[in-house]
Design an enzyme around this catalytic site. Structure first.
Site, PDB file in Angstrom:
ATOM      1  N   LYS A   1       2.629   3.637  -5.772  1.00 31.88           N
ATOM      2  CA  LYS A   1       1.966   2.644  -6.444  1.00 31.88           C
ATOM      3  C   LYS A   1       3.028   2.176  -7.634  1.00 31.88           C
ATOM      4  O   LYS A   1       2.951   1.130  -8.053  1.00 31.88           O
ATOM      5  CB  LYS A   1       0.739   2.986  -7.447  1.00 31.88           C
ATOM      6  CG  LYS A   1      -0.187   3.785  -6.437  1.00 31.88           C
ATOM      7  CD  LYS A   1      -0.536   2.892  -5.238  1.00 31.88           C
ATOM      8  CE  LYS A   1      -1.013   3.661  -3.902  1.00 31.88           C
ATOM      9  NZ  LYS A   1      -1.030   2.884  -2.625  1.00 31.88           N
TER      10      LYS A   1
ATOM     11  N   ASP B   1       0.881  -1.253  -0.033  1.00 32.73           N
ATOM     12  CA  ASP B   1       0.080   0.008  -0.028  1.00 32.73           C
ATOM     13  C   ASP B   1       0.775   1.296   0.030  1.00 32.73           C
ATOM     14  O   ASP B   1       0.437   2.373   0.568  1.00 32.73           O
ATOM     15  CB  ASP B   1      -0.913  -0.047   1.552  1.00 32.73           C
ATOM     16  CG  ASP B   1      -2.223   1.108   0.959  1.00 32.73           C
ATOM     17  OD1 ASP B   1      -2.531   1.525   2.299  1.00 32.73           O
ATOM     18  OD2 ASP B   1      -2.084   1.507  -0.120  1.00 32.73           O
TER      19      ASP B   1
ATOM     20  N   ASP C   1      -3.268  -2.897  -2.287  1.00 30.64           N
ATOM     21  CA  ASP C   1      -4.383  -1.932  -2.322  1.00 30.64           C
ATOM     22  C   ASP C   1      -4.238  -1.048  -3.757  1.00 30.64           C
ATOM     23  O   ASP C   1      -3.249  -1.097  -4.428  1.00 30.64           O
ATOM     24  CB  ASP C   1      -4.281  -1.125  -1.088  1.00 30.64           C
ATOM     25  CG  ASP C   1      -5.292   0.109  -1.135  1.00 30.64           C
ATOM     26  OD1 ASP C   1      -5.348   1.048  -0.451  1.00 30.64           O
ATOM     27  OD2 ASP C   1      -6.582  -0.444  -1.530  1.00 30.64           O
ATOM     28  N   ASN C   2      -5.457  -0.495  -4.023  1.00 28.42           N
ATOM     29  CA  ASN C   2      -5.477   0.747  -4.958  1.00 28.42           C
ATOM     30  C   ASN C   2      -4.961   0.432  -6.388  1.00 28.42           C
ATOM     31  O   ASN C   2      -4.216   1.023  -7.228  1.00 28.42           O
ATOM     32  CB  ASN C   2      -4.493   1.827  -4.624  1.00 28.42           C
ATOM     33  CG  ASN C   2      -4.664   2.175  -3.145  1.00 28.42           C
ATOM     34  OD1 ASN C   2      -3.802   1.940  -2.521  1.00 28.42           O
ATOM     35  ND2 ASN C   2      -5.709   2.683  -3.143  1.00 28.42           N
TER      36      ASN C   2
ATOM     37  N   GLU D   1     -11.514   4.411  -0.612  1.00 28.44           N
ATOM     38  CA  GLU D   1     -11.813   4.704   0.666  1.00 28.44           C
ATOM     39  C   GLU D   1     -12.706   5.909   0.955  1.00 28.44           C
ATOM     40  O   GLU D   1     -12.282   7.028   0.361  1.00 28.44           O
ATOM     41  CB  GLU D   1     -10.567   4.828   1.742  1.00 28.44           C
ATOM     42  CG  GLU D   1      -9.312   5.659   0.912  1.00 28.44           C
ATOM     43  CD  GLU D   1      -8.471   4.996   0.228  1.00 28.44           C
ATOM     44  OE1 GLU D   1      -8.881   4.185  -0.359  1.00 28.44           O
ATOM     45  OE2 GLU D   1      -7.215   5.331   0.263  1.00 28.44           O
TER      46      GLU D   1
HETATM   47  N1  LIG Z   1       9.228   3.079  -1.390  1.00 28.78           N
HETATM   48  C1  LIG Z   1       8.491   3.415  -0.393  1.00 28.78           C
HETATM   49  N2  LIG Z   1       8.753   2.805   0.679  1.00 28.78           N
HETATM   50  C2  LIG Z   1       8.216   2.978   1.734  1.00 28.78           C
HETATM   51  C3  LIG Z   1       7.352   3.808   1.930  1.00 28.78           C
HETATM   52  N3  LIG Z   1       6.551   4.441   2.892  1.00 28.78           N
HETATM   53  C4  LIG Z   1       5.723   5.336   2.314  1.00 28.78           C
HETATM   54  N4  LIG Z   1       5.829   5.273   0.984  1.00 28.78           N
HETATM   55  C5  LIG Z   1       5.378   6.365   0.212  1.00 28.78           C
HETATM   56  C6  LIG Z   1       3.861   6.023   0.159  1.00 28.78           C
HETATM   57  C7  LIG Z   1       2.976   7.175  -0.157  1.00 28.78           C
HETATM   58  C8  LIG Z   1       1.465   6.872   0.228  1.00 28.78           C
HETATM   59  C9  LIG Z   1       1.155   5.802  -0.691  1.00 28.78           C
HETATM   60  N5  LIG Z   1      -0.481   5.486  -0.871  1.00 28.78           N
HETATM   61  C10 LIG Z   1      -0.983   6.359  -1.811  1.00 28.78           C
HETATM   62  O1  LIG Z   1      -0.544   7.031  -2.486  1.00 28.78           O
HETATM   63  C11 LIG Z   1      -2.544   6.243  -1.920  1.00 28.78           C
HETATM   64  C12 LIG Z   1      -3.166   7.233  -2.642  1.00 28.78           C
HETATM   65  C13 LIG Z   1      -4.585   7.281  -2.684  1.00 28.78           C
HETATM   66  C14 LIG Z   1      -5.185   8.276  -3.609  1.00 28.78           C
HETATM   67  C15 LIG Z   1      -4.893   9.466  -3.638  1.00 28.78           C
HETATM   68  C16 LIG Z   1      -5.673  10.474  -4.271  1.00 28.78           C
HETATM   69  C17 LIG Z   1      -6.588  10.260  -4.812  1.00 28.78           C
HETATM   70  F1  LIG Z   1      -7.205  11.090  -5.721  1.00 28.78           F
HETATM   71  C18 LIG Z   1      -7.211   8.979  -5.081  1.00 28.78           C
HETATM   72  C19 LIG Z   1      -6.338   7.800  -4.344  1.00 28.78           C
HETATM   73  C20 LIG Z   1      -5.115   6.152  -2.212  1.00 28.78           C
HETATM   74  C21 LIG Z   1      -4.553   5.118  -1.524  1.00 28.78           C
HETATM   75  O2  LIG Z   1      -5.259   4.156  -0.810  1.00 28.78           O
HETATM   76  C22 LIG Z   1      -3.103   5.212  -1.265  1.00 28.78           C
HETATM   77  O3  LIG Z   1      -2.667   4.277  -0.901  1.00 28.78           O
HETATM   78  C23 LIG Z   1       6.928   4.645   0.679  1.00 28.78           C
HETATM   79  N6  LIG Z   1       7.357   4.163  -0.374  1.00 28.78           N
HETATM   80 MG   LIG Z   2      -3.835   2.522  -0.412  1.00 22.87          MG
END
Ligand SMILES: Nc1ncc2ncn(CCCCCNC(=O)c3cc(-c4ccc(F)cc4)cc(O)c3O)c2n1
Ligand SMILES: [Mg+2]
Length: 214
Positions: free
Chosen positions: A144, A141, A169-170, A199
């Site tokens: 992406k 999660d 997820d997603n 969500e």
């Molecule tokens: N490599 C590495 N290692 C470790 C890490 N720890 C964190 N990160 C960075 C992760 C940053 C957050 C990731 N999650 C999402 O971006 C996310 C976005 C939406 C979404 C947003 C806008 C919309 F309009 C619609 C849907 C919905 C979701 O359910 C999501 O999970 C890492 N990376």
């Molecule tokens: Mg997510």
């Protein structure tokens, strides 16, 4: 008040949820994000799919990529059998700090190890750091675009056993097209899509469950 969205979620949890009651903390996050401000937790609809997979797998070792505020971390940890461990990786120090406090409020911090750093740097260290061999369940999660390279890294680090379940997820919104193509076309995975909604919104999303075949 509260400088950041995660901080505002934490404050709401501390003011409304029952200390030590994980379900009341989960409900507090869901009601805040459904009624006050949206946040990227897996949420209550996809959360029920996550719960069902955790209960089916009964995992001893779980890896979560992307902790954020610890919402899915709580959903998983509250369903783990005794002695099981959940390792969750979070890149952002501030998110990790908030997640630690939310997990503490839920009384779930004993089953969870939260590491701060990039998944690509941390994954190769996990076997040695935790004296473990294979994960039974991986919840994906985080970024992406990291889903596919990190899945390949998990394979290369020999962290997947025949039968290990990946739940992503997603895969529809925001989407993870390269990951989906890989797990749906590789002979090493049996993949299945669980349609749901993003969500807290009436937007299509879904989770992909992929079993590693060894
Ligand atoms: N490599 C590495 N290692 C470790 C890490 N720890 C964190 N990160 C960075 C992760 C940053 C957050 C990731 N999650 C999402 O971006 C996310 C976005 C939406 C979404 C947003 C806008 C919309 F309009 C619609 C849907 C919905 C979701 O359910 C999501 O999970 C890492 N990376
Ligand atoms: Mg997510």
């Amino acid at each position: 008040s509260g400088k950041s969205r995660p901080m505002r979620i934490l404050q709401y949890v501390q003011n409304t949820a029952v200390q030590g009651d994980a379900n009341s903390v989960i409900s507090a996050v869901d009601s805040y994000c459904a009624n006050v401000e949206w946040a990227m937790n897996v949420g209550d609809k996809k959360g029920e799919i996550l719960d069902a997979v955790v209960l089916d797998v009964r995992p001893r070792w779980v890896l979560e990529l992307g902790t954020y505020c610890g919402y899915s971390t709580m959903r998983i940890a509250r369903l783990l059998p005794p002695g099981a461990r959940l390792i969750t990786l979070e890149m952002n120090h501030h998110y990790a700090q908030v997640a630690k406090q939310i997990l503490g409020h839920a009384g779930l911090d004993s089953q969870v190890d939260l590491l701060v750093g990039a998944s690509s740097a941390l994954i190769p260290q996990l076997k040695k750091k935790f004296d473990m061999d294979k994960f039974d369940l991986v919840f994906i999660d985080h970024w992406k675009t990291s889903y596919l390279p990190d899945t390949k890294l998990l394979e290369e680090c020999d962290l997947l056993a025949s039968g290990t379940v990946l739940l992503a997820d997603n895969v529809t919104c925001p989407g993870a097209p390269e990951y989906l193509h890989y797990v749906r076309n590789s002979p090493r995975y049996k993949s299945l899509y669980f349609p749901s909604q993003l969500e807290y919104l009436r937007v299509e999303d879904g989770m992909e469950k992929s079993v590693f075949l060894g």
